[in-house]
Enzyme design. Structure first.
Site, PDB file in Angstrom:
ATOM      1  N   ASP A  34       0.892  -1.263   0.056  1.00 23.84           N
ATOM      2  CA  ASP A  34      -0.084  -0.160   0.069  1.00 23.84           C
ATOM      3  C   ASP A  34       0.669   1.188  -0.058  1.00 23.84           C
ATOM      4  OD1 ASP A  34       0.827  -0.640   2.497  1.00 23.84           O
ATOM      5  OD2 ASP A  34      -0.902   0.053   3.283  1.00 23.84           O
ATOM      6  N   SER A  65     -23.123   0.124  23.471  1.00 23.57           N
ATOM      7  CA  SER A  65     -22.500  -0.961  23.149  1.00 23.57           C
ATOM      8  C   SER A  65     -22.721  -2.058  23.679  1.00 23.57           C
ATOM      9  CB  SER A  65     -20.807  -0.548  23.157  1.00 23.57           C
ATOM     10  OG  SER A  65     -20.100  -1.742  23.055  1.00 23.57           O
ATOM     11  N   LEU A 121      -8.521  -8.503  11.960  1.00 23.73           N
ATOM     12  CA  LEU A 121      -9.358  -8.675  10.836  1.00 23.73           C
ATOM     13  C   LEU A 121     -10.421  -7.147  10.630  1.00 23.73           C
ATOM     14  CD1 LEU A 121     -11.088 -12.202  11.946  1.00 23.73           C
ATOM     15  CD2 LEU A 121      -9.267 -11.402  10.220  1.00 23.73           C
ATOM     16  N   SER A 122      -9.512  -6.189  11.350  1.00 22.58           N
ATOM     17  CA  SER A 122     -10.270  -4.892  11.304  1.00 22.58           C
ATOM     18  C   SER A 122     -11.552  -4.464  11.773  1.00 22.58           C
ATOM     19  CB  SER A 122      -9.780  -4.196   9.800  1.00 22.58           C
ATOM     20  OG  SER A 122      -9.726  -2.963   9.866  1.00 22.58           O
ATOM     21  N   SER A 123     -11.565  -4.830  13.235  1.00 25.82           N
ATOM     22  CA  SER A 123     -13.261  -4.555  13.555  1.00 25.82           C
ATOM     23  C   SER A 123     -13.207  -3.188  13.752  1.00 25.82           C
ATOM     24  CB  SER A 123     -12.987  -5.180  15.093  1.00 25.82           C
ATOM     25  OG  SER A 123     -12.216  -4.381  16.099  1.00 25.82           O
ATOM     26  N   SER A 124     -12.266  -2.523  13.958  1.00 28.66           N
ATOM     27  CA  SER A 124     -12.454  -0.687  13.736  1.00 28.66           C
ATOM     28  C   SER A 124     -13.043  -0.398  12.470  1.00 28.66           C
ATOM     29  CB  SER A 124     -11.077   0.031  14.307  1.00 28.66           C
ATOM     30  OG  SER A 124      -9.988  -0.521  13.254  1.00 28.66           O
ATOM     31  N   ASP A 169      -8.509  -1.141   4.549  1.00 28.76           N
ATOM     32  CA  ASP A 169      -9.424  -1.744   5.790  1.00 28.76           C
ATOM     33  C   ASP A 169     -11.157  -1.144   5.414  1.00 28.76           C
ATOM     34  OD1 ASP A 169      -7.271  -3.144   6.344  1.00 28.76           O
ATOM     35  OD2 ASP A 169      -7.356  -2.149   8.717  1.00 28.76           O
TER      36      ASP A 169
END
Ligand code: ADP
Ligand code: MG
Length: 381
Positions: A34, A65, A121-124, A169
């Site tokens: 990238d 949440s 896995l890029s939860s954000s 992401d």
């Protein structure tokens, strides 16, 4: 998850919310490309974030949440940043939308997710994309372009969460489609969907659950190596803006002018850009064995040329090779996290059993296993 979210929304706000969701992501191939202006090749996955949401007629946001069992309330001005770290993602998305001239009014929301936090896995990004998509639909008649939604997520990380990430992401989370991977040109922003239907195979992540401290300083050093190599090549070939623009031959021309270390780093990057293209060709032929072989080559490059692997990941990769797994490589920046594996269905059970047992025996803790399926990204339900 849907029923639990709606139930909580009703109990808090006395009505039903509108449902939106988005997803975490994998990157099949194209690692450390990238920032070199090359390709990445991500897809959204069957782990995501879901929210129920409804405008509340005020200028305040009230968001709950479910996973943290916490509520956060904040206004929409720059000085209203909430104290809860997770709520900063939602606040950031609101602020970045407003900064771009988009409209955001007060809303109520309840959200939950199943993307493992911090596993690569890029939860954000899933969280940002869910809210960016919802806000675009609820307050902006979907007038904000999808690429801009991804940038809203990325800027949220930069400006409100202290993470200087690239665009991959959020891009994958916004643009993801079931059964498709997306090749993104990080220099131009051009992208193309490719079919990903690995019939007879499973895609499985094995999370080493380690994170070695080297990661951020090593990352900066790799970037500097790449810049030096690109600069050397640029003297002969002025069209080389990023390292990914260089041909392999052009790197050989400057071998004596750069350090051996910089040479190896550049060798990896230039090889990786080509491998992404090769994988795309293979996918158009439904040739998953070639895809897998490219994954092994990437692992070799990351481990031996780019030197961002670690003992745990090399162990998992070697075991995969030994057990005839079709493809395996470290996914993400390196020094820990997951391997991504393309495994024939008939080998799957034995491979997972062996990987968990042998890894645990050697390293004293069990890895985690995630079966992933390429799925839809941001959407209204
Ligand atoms: P990742 O690699 O998974 O993106 P990050 O550290 O970038 O890891 O983001 C994780 C953060 O995102 C969490 O600490 C939390 O603040 C937020 N987050 C992710 N998923 C959830 C969730 N289901 N509920 C609340 N917050 C979440
Ligand atoms: Mg993240």
């Amino acid at each position: 998850m849907k029923a639990k979210i709606q139930e909580k929304f009703e109990s808090l706000f006395g009505e039903e919310g509108i449902l939106y969701a988005s997803a975490g992501r994998i990157n099949l191939i194209g690692e450390h490309t990238d920032y070199n202006g090359g390709y990445v090749f991500p897809g959204a996955i069957n782990f995501g974030i879901m929210t129920a949401i409804k405008p509340n007629g005020t200028d305040k946001v009230k968001v709950y949440s479910l996973d943290f069992d916490q509520v956060s309330e904040f206004g929409l001005k720059e000085e209203d940043k909430p104290k809860e770290a997770w709520a900063c993602y939602v606040f950031g998305v609101c602020r970045e939308t407003i900064k771009r001239g988009g409209k955001v009014e007060g809303f109520n929301a309840v959200f939950a997710g199943d993307v493992p936090l911090g596993a690569g896995l890029s939860s954000s990004a899933a969280l940002e994309s869910t809210f960016a998509f919802a806000i675009n639909d609820l307050f902006n008649d979907n007038k904000i372009e999808k690429f801009e939604l991804a940038k809203i997520g990325q800027s949220t990380e930069h400006n409100y969460c202290g993470v200087k990430c690239g665009i991959m992401d959020q891009f994958a989370s916004i643009f993801g489609k079931e059964g498709s991977l997306i090749r993104l040109n990080c220099k131009t922003g051009e992208y193309k969907y490719f079919p990903f239907h690995p019939k007879g195979y499973k895609l499985v992540l094995i999370d080493s659950c380690v994170k070695h401290e080297l990661a951020s300083s090593a990352y900066n050093k790799r970037r500097e190596s790449c810049e030096r190599a690109a600069a050397a090549i640029r003297k002969n070939h002025p069209e080389v803006e990023f390292l990914s623009d260089a041909k392999r031959l052009w790197l050989d021309e400057v071998r004596s002018e750069i350090t051996e270390e910089d040479f190896l780093r550049a060798e990896y990057v230039i090889g990786e850009v080509q491998r992404v293209l090769d994988v795309c060709d293979a996918l158009e032929r439904d040739d998953y064995e070639t895809v897998g072989e490219m994954m092994y080559q990437t692992h070799f490059g990351l481990s031996r040329l780019y030197e961002v692997s670690c003992e745990e990941l090399d162990f998992l990769n070697k075991l995969a090779r030994k057990m005839d797994v079709s493809g395996s490589r470290v996914m993400g920046g390196g020094f820990g996290g997951c391997t991504i594996n393309l495994v024939k269905e008939e080998l799957y059970d034995n491979f997972i059993k062996a990987a968990v047992e042998k890894f645990t025996q050697k390293f004293g803790h069990a890895p985690k296993v995630y079966d992933v399926v390429i799925s839809d990204g941001a959407r209204k339900l």
